[in-house]
Write a protein that holds these residues in place. Sequence first.
Motif, short mmCIF file in Angstrom:
data_model
loop_
_atom_site.label_atom_id
_atom_site.label_comp_id
_atom_site.label_asym_id
_atom_site.label_seq_id
_atom_site.Cartn_x
_atom_site.Cartn_y
_atom_site.Cartn_z
N THR A 63 54.78 -10.80 -11.18
CA THR A 63 54.56 -12.14 -11.69
C THR A 63 53.65 -12.89 -10.74
O THR A 63 53.37 -12.43 -9.63
N THR A 64 53.17 -14.04 -11.17
CA THR A 64 52.23 -14.81 -10.36
C THR A 64 52.96 -15.65 -9.33
O THR A 64 53.92 -16.36 -9.67
N PHE A 65 52.54 -15.53 -8.08
CA PHE A 65 53.15 -16.33 -7.03
C PHE A 65 52.78 -17.80 -7.19
O PHE A 65 51.65 -18.14 -7.55
N SER A 66 53.75 -18.65 -6.94
CA SER A 66 53.51 -20.09 -7.02
C SER A 66 54.48 -20.79 -6.08
O SER A 66 55.46 -20.21 -5.61
N ILE A 67 54.20 -22.04 -5.82
CA ILE A 67 55.10 -22.84 -4.98
C ILE A 67 56.46 -22.97 -5.66
O ILE A 67 57.51 -22.94 -5.00
N GLU A 68 56.44 -23.09 -7.00
CA GLU A 68 57.71 -23.18 -7.74
C GLU A 68 58.57 -21.93 -7.53
O GLU A 68 59.79 -22.02 -7.36
N LEU A 69 57.92 -20.76 -7.54
CA LEU A 69 58.65 -19.52 -7.33
C LEU A 69 59.21 -19.46 -5.91
O LEU A 69 60.34 -18.98 -5.70
N LEU A 70 58.45 -19.95 -4.94
CA LEU A 70 58.92 -19.97 -3.55
C LEU A 70 60.14 -20.88 -3.40
O LEU A 70 61.10 -20.54 -2.69
N VAL A 71 60.11 -22.01 -4.11
CA VAL A 71 61.27 -22.92 -4.08
C VAL A 71 62.48 -22.25 -4.72
O VAL A 71 63.60 -22.34 -4.20
N ASP A 72 62.24 -21.58 -5.85
CA ASP A 72 63.33 -20.85 -6.51
C ASP A 72 63.91 -19.79 -5.59
O ASP A 72 65.14 -19.61 -5.52
N LEU A 73 63.04 -19.05 -4.90
CA LEU A 73 63.49 -18.02 -3.95
C LEU A 73 64.37 -18.63 -2.88
O LEU A 73 65.43 -18.08 -2.53
N THR A 74 63.96 -19.77 -2.35
CA THR A 74 64.73 -20.44 -1.29
C THR A 74 66.12 -20.82 -1.78
O THR A 74 67.12 -20.58 -1.09
N TRP A 75 66.18 -21.42 -2.98
CA TRP A 75 67.48 -21.80 -3.53
C TRP A 75 68.37 -20.58 -3.78
O TRP A 75 69.56 -20.59 -3.45
N LEU A 76 67.80 -19.54 -4.36
CA LEU A 76 68.59 -18.35 -4.70
C LEU A 76 69.13 -17.65 -3.45
O LEU A 76 70.29 -17.23 -3.41
N VAL A 77 68.29 -17.52 -2.43
CA VAL A 77 68.74 -16.91 -1.18
C VAL A 77 69.81 -17.77 -0.52
O VAL A 77 70.81 -17.26 0.01
N ALA A 78 69.62 -19.09 -0.56
CA ALA A 78 70.61 -20.00 0.04
C ALA A 78 71.97 -19.85 -0.66
O ALA A 78 73.02 -19.78 0.00
N MET A 79 71.96 -19.79 -1.99
CA MET A 79 73.22 -19.63 -2.73
C MET A 79 73.84 -18.27 -2.48
O MET A 79 75.06 -18.14 -2.38
N SER A 80 73.01 -17.24 -2.36
CA SER A 80 73.52 -15.90 -2.09
C SER A 80 74.17 -15.83 -0.71
O SER A 80 75.27 -15.28 -0.56
N VAL A 81 73.50 -16.39 0.30
CA VAL A 81 74.06 -16.40 1.66
C VAL A 81 75.37 -17.17 1.67
O VAL A 81 76.36 -16.74 2.30
N PHE A 82 75.41 -18.29 0.96
CA PHE A 82 76.63 -19.11 0.93
C PHE A 82 77.80 -18.35 0.33
O PHE A 82 78.87 -18.25 0.94
#
Length: 318
Positions: A63-82
């Motif tokens: 898929t195409t990299f975007s700032i929105e995808l980077l933000v989504d990645l950050t949220w998903l990793v944060a929830m996974s770690v939690f």
Amino acid sequence: MKEGGRPLSVSAFILTMVPLYLMALIGFTARKMNILSSNANPVITQLMLYMTLPALILFSLNTTFSIELLVDLTWLVAMSVFVMTLSIAVGAWLRKRAELPDGQKSVYESLIVFGNQGFIGFAVCFMLMGQQGVVYVTLFNIFYLILIWSYGIYLFTRHETTVDCRRLFLNPGILATLVGLAMLFLPFSWPDMLLRTFEDVGKMTVPLSMILIGSLLADTRVADFKYYSRNLYIWTASLMKLLILPLSLLVFLFLQVPEHLLLIAMLTAGMPSATTTTVYAHRFGADAVFASYGVIHSTILCMLTIPLLYSLLQWVIT
């Protein structure tokens, strides 16, 4: 639920889940009729682990990299770690207080901590959000994959062995995720012919995973299942894994996490206990029968709890 779109109603979500249940029924029937032999389950597992699931990950991360995808990645990793950190803490606390034989304590803890996020998780989220759902599950599972190949082994070996770093980073799930993420940031893509191959092979993961679940359930002895269903610890592990720990992610509502990301995180965290627990129990000399029925128990219950998690989230956000 499509990204940016209106969420499915609870009834529409249940209808979306029906094909998955029917696939499991096909697997159950095929095993009972001996169309699938007793050796079929490990073969299907290997097929998915080494072929279809890596292909699905590679296709979905194209898929195409975007700032929105980077933000989504950050949220998903944060929830996974939690949720994984909380699961580890709760699992360790319950293990210490469990009046179980040593061969069952590690199994009990593993049933609480690790879920079937790689097989059923992908199937559910693909049915719900298509390719985008697989992208989100892949990103959410990065921390999980590292833990199940390190801490997951530690639970059964404790201080007897050290973690094999080659096993950690050379397993198919990690490799496919790392390659897919690398391609996401590179200025070129896979050739169309190769990408179509990834798509066709990868999409077999959904029916194969549910057929495997049905086949595993068909191998269950009714008398043994009744016996283990009276075990309080198996019920505790299932309820923690399927409902209580996933619901802890609701705290992220206060952080304004996008609803579709929270939905993916909760559903993925609420998958039944991982079949890897049974594999580790066999390999490291723990109680593999206890592990098998713990996995089967949570797998049966998830047919009720997955729609329940979805309905609870819809109720909270409306």
